[in-house]
Design a protein around this motif. Structure first.
Motif, PDB file in Angstrom:
ATOM      1  N   PRO A 185     -22.158  63.384   8.563  1.00 26.84           N
ATOM      2  CA  PRO A 185     -23.141  62.390   8.995  1.00 26.84           C
ATOM      3  C   PRO A 185     -22.518  61.236   9.786  1.00 26.84           C
ATOM      4  O   PRO A 185     -23.231  60.505  10.467  1.00 26.84           O
ATOM      5  CB  PRO A 185     -23.728  61.886   7.677  1.00 26.84           C
ATOM      6  CG  PRO A 185     -22.709  62.189   6.649  1.00 26.84           C
ATOM      7  CD  PRO A 185     -21.987  63.408   7.104  1.00 26.84           C
ATOM      8  N   TYR A 186     -21.197  61.081   9.687  1.00 27.30           N
ATOM      9  CA  TYR A 186     -20.546  59.954  10.370  1.00 27.30           C
ATOM     10  C   TYR A 186     -20.013  60.326  11.743  1.00 27.30           C
ATOM     11  O   TYR A 186     -19.477  59.502  12.456  1.00 27.30           O
ATOM     12  CB  TYR A 186     -19.392  59.417   9.518  1.00 27.30           C
ATOM     13  CG  TYR A 186     -19.843  58.965   8.170  1.00 27.30           C
ATOM     14  CD1 TYR A 186     -20.564  57.779   8.023  1.00 27.30           C
ATOM     15  CD2 TYR A 186     -19.598  59.743   7.041  1.00 27.30           C
ATOM     16  CE1 TYR A 186     -21.016  57.377   6.779  1.00 27.30           C
ATOM     17  CE2 TYR A 186     -20.040  59.348   5.794  1.00 27.30           C
ATOM     18  CZ  TYR A 186     -20.750  58.164   5.673  1.00 27.30           C
ATOM     19  OH  TYR A 186     -21.194  57.774   4.449  1.00 27.30           O
ATOM     20  N   ARG A 187     -20.142  61.596  12.086  1.00 25.28           N
ATOM     21  CA  ARG A 187     -19.564  62.067  13.334  1.00 25.28           C
ATOM     22  C   ARG A 187     -20.201  61.359  14.535  1.00 25.28           C
ATOM     23  O   ARG A 187     -21.420  61.374  14.700  1.00 25.28           O
ATOM     24  CB  ARG A 187     -19.807  63.570  13.444  1.00 25.28           C
ATOM     25  CG  ARG A 187     -18.994  64.230  14.496  1.00 25.28           C
ATOM     26  CD  ARG A 187     -19.233  65.729  14.504  1.00 25.28           C
ATOM     27  NE  ARG A 187     -18.713  66.271  15.743  1.00 25.28           N
ATOM     28  CZ  ARG A 187     -17.422  66.449  15.966  1.00 25.28           C
ATOM     29  NH1 ARG A 187     -16.542  66.162  15.049  1.00 25.28           N
ATOM     30  NH2 ARG A 187     -17.010  66.918  17.126  1.00 25.28           N
ATOM     31  N   PRO A 188     -19.366  60.726  15.368  1.00 23.46           N
ATOM     32  CA  PRO A 188     -19.936  60.007  16.507  1.00 23.46           C
ATOM     33  C   PRO A 188     -20.478  60.946  17.589  1.00 23.46           C
ATOM     34  O   PRO A 188     -20.179  62.138  17.595  1.00 23.46           O
ATOM     35  CB  PRO A 188     -18.757  59.203  17.058  1.00 23.46           C
ATOM     36  CG  PRO A 188     -17.563  59.578  16.285  1.00 23.46           C
ATOM     37  CD  PRO A 188     -17.914  60.608  15.280  1.00 23.46           C
TER      38      PRO A 188
ATOM     39  N   MET B 196      -8.788  56.279   5.969  1.00 22.36           N
ATOM     40  CA  MET B 196     -10.218  55.997   5.837  1.00 22.36           C
ATOM     41  C   MET B 196     -10.657  54.897   6.796  1.00 22.36           C
ATOM     42  O   MET B 196     -11.693  54.997   7.435  1.00 22.36           O
ATOM     43  CB  MET B 196     -10.531  55.578   4.395  1.00 22.36           C
ATOM     44  CG  MET B 196     -10.444  56.743   3.423  1.00 22.36           C
ATOM     45  SD  MET B 196     -10.947  56.178   1.800  1.00 22.36           S
ATOM     46  CE  MET B 196      -9.644  56.807   0.808  1.00 22.36           C
ATOM     47  N   ARG B 197      -9.844  53.861   6.883  1.00 20.32           N
ATOM     48  CA  ARG B 197     -10.147  52.770   7.805  1.00 20.32           C
ATOM     49  C   ARG B 197     -10.261  53.318   9.239  1.00 20.32           C
ATOM     50  O   ARG B 197     -11.195  53.003   9.968  1.00 20.32           O
ATOM     51  CB  ARG B 197      -9.028  51.722   7.733  1.00 20.32           C
ATOM     52  CG  ARG B 197      -9.101  50.667   8.810  1.00 20.32           C
ATOM     53  CD  ARG B 197      -7.831  49.806   8.822  1.00 20.32           C
ATOM     54  NE  ARG B 197      -7.842  48.888   9.942  1.00 20.32           N
ATOM     55  CZ  ARG B 197      -7.372  49.179  11.155  1.00 20.32           C
ATOM     56  NH1 ARG B 197      -6.866  50.369  11.400  1.00 20.32           N
ATOM     57  NH2 ARG B 197      -7.428  48.285  12.117  1.00 20.32           N
ATOM     58  N   ALA B 198      -9.306  54.181   9.603  1.00 19.09           N
ATOM     59  CA  ALA B 198      -9.278  54.715  10.960  1.00 19.09           C
ATOM     60  C   ALA B 198     -10.516  55.577  11.239  1.00 19.09           C
ATOM     61  O   ALA B 198     -11.146  55.439  12.293  1.00 19.09           O
ATOM     62  CB  ALA B 198      -8.006  55.530  11.152  1.00 19.09           C
ATOM     63  N   ALA B 199     -10.860  56.440  10.282  1.00 16.94           N
ATOM     64  CA  ALA B 199     -12.026  57.310  10.483  1.00 16.94           C
ATOM     65  C   ALA B 199     -13.285  56.457  10.652  1.00 16.94           C
ATOM     66  O   ALA B 199     -14.148  56.742  11.496  1.00 16.94           O
ATOM     67  CB  ALA B 199     -12.179  58.262   9.297  1.00 16.94           C
ATOM     68  N   LYS B 200     -13.364  55.403   9.879  1.00 11.22           N
ATOM     69  CA  LYS B 200     -14.533  54.523   9.933  1.00 11.22           C
ATOM     70  C   LYS B 200     -14.622  53.828  11.290  1.00 11.22           C
ATOM     71  O   LYS B 200     -15.685  53.779  11.911  1.00 11.22           O
ATOM     72  CB  LYS B 200     -14.394  53.474   8.819  1.00 11.22           C
ATOM     73  CG  LYS B 200     -15.706  52.988   8.269  1.00 11.22           C
ATOM     74  CD  LYS B 200     -15.522  52.515   6.852  1.00 11.22           C
ATOM     75  CE  LYS B 200     -15.679  51.013   6.732  1.00 11.22           C
ATOM     76  NZ  LYS B 200     -15.260  50.507   5.420  1.00 11.22           N
ATOM     77  N   ILE B 201     -13.495  53.313  11.760  1.00 13.90           N
ATOM     78  CA  ILE B 201     -13.489  52.620  13.053  1.00 13.90           C
ATOM     79  C   ILE B 201     -13.932  53.562  14.162  1.00 13.90           C
ATOM     80  O   ILE B 201     -14.775  53.217  14.993  1.00 13.90           O
ATOM     81  CB  ILE B 201     -12.085  52.048  13.369  1.00 13.90           C
ATOM     82  CG1 ILE B 201     -11.799  50.853  12.464  1.00 13.90           C
ATOM     83  CG2 ILE B 201     -11.974  51.636  14.833  1.00 13.90           C
ATOM     84  CD1 ILE B 201     -10.375  50.319  12.573  1.00 13.90           C
TER      85      ILE B 201
ATOM     86  N   SER C 227     -15.728  56.187  13.928  1.00 14.75           N
ATOM     87  CA  SER C 227     -17.080  56.730  13.803  1.00 14.75           C
ATOM     88  C   SER C 227     -18.147  55.692  14.159  1.00 14.75           C
ATOM     89  O   SER C 227     -19.301  56.043  14.347  1.00 14.75           O
ATOM     90  CB  SER C 227     -17.319  57.266  12.397  1.00 14.75           C
ATOM     91  OG  SER C 227     -17.437  56.194  11.503  1.00 14.75           O
ATOM     92  N   ARG C 228     -17.763  54.435  14.250  1.00 20.61           N
ATOM     93  CA  ARG C 228     -18.769  53.397  14.529  1.00 20.61           C
ATOM     94  C   ARG C 228     -19.127  53.312  15.998  1.00 20.61           C
ATOM     95  O   ARG C 228     -20.185  53.699  16.418  1.00 20.61           O
ATOM     96  CB  ARG C 228     -18.264  52.050  14.015  1.00 20.61           C
ATOM     97  CG  ARG C 228     -18.129  52.060  12.507  1.00 20.61           C
ATOM     98  CD  ARG C 228     -19.058  51.063  11.873  1.00 20.61           C
ATOM     99  NE  ARG C 228     -19.125  51.315  10.444  1.00 20.61           N
ATOM    100  CZ  ARG C 228     -18.519  50.566   9.525  1.00 20.61           C
ATOM    101  NH1 ARG C 228     -17.813  49.510   9.897  1.00 20.61           N
ATOM    102  NH2 ARG C 228     -18.642  50.864   8.258  1.00 20.61           N
ATOM    103  N   ASN C 229     -18.212  52.766  16.804  1.00 21.19           N
ATOM    104  CA  ASN C 229     -18.520  52.800  18.231  1.00 21.19           C
ATOM    105  C   ASN C 229     -17.276  52.954  19.063  1.00 21.19           C
ATOM    106  O   ASN C 229     -16.176  52.665  18.604  1.00 21.19           O
ATOM    107  CB  ASN C 229     -19.317  51.574  18.678  1.00 21.19           C
ATOM    108  CG  ASN C 229     -18.638  50.294  18.251  1.00 21.19           C
ATOM    109  OD1 ASN C 229     -17.418  50.264  18.124  1.00 21.19           O
ATOM    110  ND2 ASN C 229     -19.409  49.263  18.030  1.00 21.19           N
TER     111      ASN C 229
END
Ligand code: GTP
Ligand code: MG
Length: 389
Positions: free
Chosen positions: A5-8, A367-372, A374-376
């Protein structure tokens, strides 16, 4: 592939790819730096020949595999082409370090010379006045071969270098690229990248491609099989990437890397193994328990040597720390918290320095990297590589 669901979206990936490529371009060592490195290599070669008679000095690590960032250190290895039966045949690693170290001291071209005689792999560290930092090792054939293996993987696809350069930069800036402090070496990160690219079908397993229909040949190097398919210009006859793999952008592959190590890879059971093209289990490798070995045992095994710094049971030693004296109850702890099999030295866990605390930090960074990512897309690469204090 599992639903994520987080895939950009593709647009986001395109922005990440654009910025990643720009950063890679920026971090390329310039030709002037290459020239200085070559000059130093020649100088060291002359000195080694002067001290030992016939000697050859070969670069390895990032200066040999095409994965260097600007201002990277230079790793070199000295080989003595000693005639059989001659005295030079007997030069031990410690003696090597002493003799070449003492000779370098006499030259004011070199500064901060450090003789690490009691490290598992004895080396001399120094800075050259032309600005290059250099580690000098001795007769480490496996290091030369794993450098060639990494270089071969890089030559298969230009995306490999782009992904590796971003991962190395991210790891350095986030302060998780120091095996002496419990995190991973650059070498370890490159193995992780190759693993993810193999899973995605972007890279083959070069150690299992055989010309003809035969078995995998056994080419001995310090007791390990150094065989791999190195004829990259003719690789297409034996292997091709899937159409889907060809389409993946650098941004997508970076996201995939972080997502995989943030949420898919099972740290408690799995071993990353580029040699087998996938995962092994800790159980199968008997890597489930931390091993505490008397140091004596380690030293008996003169070869294969690695550049893996020694980890101790207490806090990891600083770079300049040498081994405790032989009588101080020496122990070597092989940790198996983050398991990354060396492609040749199959009993060597390249993730050995990682302890419970550093694993927590490293996984937090994944995790931080994946989150960054996946956002924009806009600004993601610079946020990703934001320098930690
Ligand atoms: P930078 O110095 O950060 O640019 O990266 P690098 O590509 O030079 O990697 P690193 O300094 O981590 O390692 C240099 C070389 O040492 C690698 O290419 C390997 O040949 C060797 N090496 C490093 N760590 C290990 C290890 O744990 N095991 C083995 N066998 N070799 C290692
Ligand atoms: Mg290096």
């Amino acid at each position: 592939r599992k639903y994520d669901p987080y895939r950009p979206s593709t647009n986001v990936f395109d922005l990440i790819t654009r910025d990643a490529k720009a950063l890679c371009q920026e971090l390329m060592p310039n030709p002037e730096e290459e020239t200085r490195k070559l000059a130093l290599l020649e100088r060291l070669s002359d000195i080694a020949t002067e001290v030992f008679g016939e000697a050859e000095v070969l670069p390895f690590g990032s200066s040999g595999n095409g994965l260097a960032l600007a201002n990277a250190d230079m790793d070199v290895c000295v080989f003595l082409n000693s005639k059989e039966g001659s005295a030079e045949e007997q030069v031990s690693p410690v003696e090597f370090v002493e003799r070449i170290g003492d000779r370098l001291e006499k030259d004011n071209e070199f500064e901060n010379i450090l003789q690490l005689k009691r490290a598992r792999v004895p080396i001399v560290k120094l800075n050259h006045v032309n600005g290059i930092a250099c580690d000098i090792g001795y007769q480490n054939d496996l290091a030369i071969w794993n450098t060639r293996l990494l270089r071969a993987y890089c030559r298969i696809d230009t995306r490999v270098r782009d992904v590796v350069v971003i991962i190395k930069t991210w790891a350095k800036r986030r302060k998780i690229n120091n095996p002496y402090a419990g995190s991973l070496s650059s070498y370890a990160y490159v193995l992780l990248v190759i693993h993810v690219l193999q899973r995605r079908g972007v890279l083959p397993n070069l150690q299992s491609i055989v010309v003809g229909n035969g078995k995998i040949p056994y080419w001995d190097c310090q007791g390990f099989n150094r065989y791999f398919f190195e004829d990259i210009p003719n690789l297409a006859r034996y292997w091709q990437p899937t159409p889907e793999a060809m389409k993946q952008s650098v941004g997508e592959l970076l996201y995939e890397f972080f997502r995989y190590f943030a949420s898919e890879f099972r740290y408690t059971t799995h071993v990353v193994s580029i040699r087998s093209g996938g995962l092994l289990t800790k159980e199968a490798k008997e890597w489930s328990k931390d091993h505490t070995q008397p140091q004596q045992q380690q030293h008996q095994r003169q070869q294969p040597q690695t550049l893996q710094p020694q980890t101790s049971t207490v806090d990891s030693p600083a770079l300049t720390d040498e081994q405790p004296a032989a009588d101080s109850k020496p122990v070597v702890k092989n940790r198996y918290l983050f398991c990354i099999e060396d492609p040749f030295e199959l009993d060597h866990n390249v993730g050995r320095p990682v302890d419970r605390y550093s694993l927590f930090t490293i996984r937090g960074e994944f995790m931080r990297a994946a989150k960054i990512l996946s956002r924009n897309g806009e600004g993601a690469i610079s946020r990703l590589c934001y320098e930690r204090e």
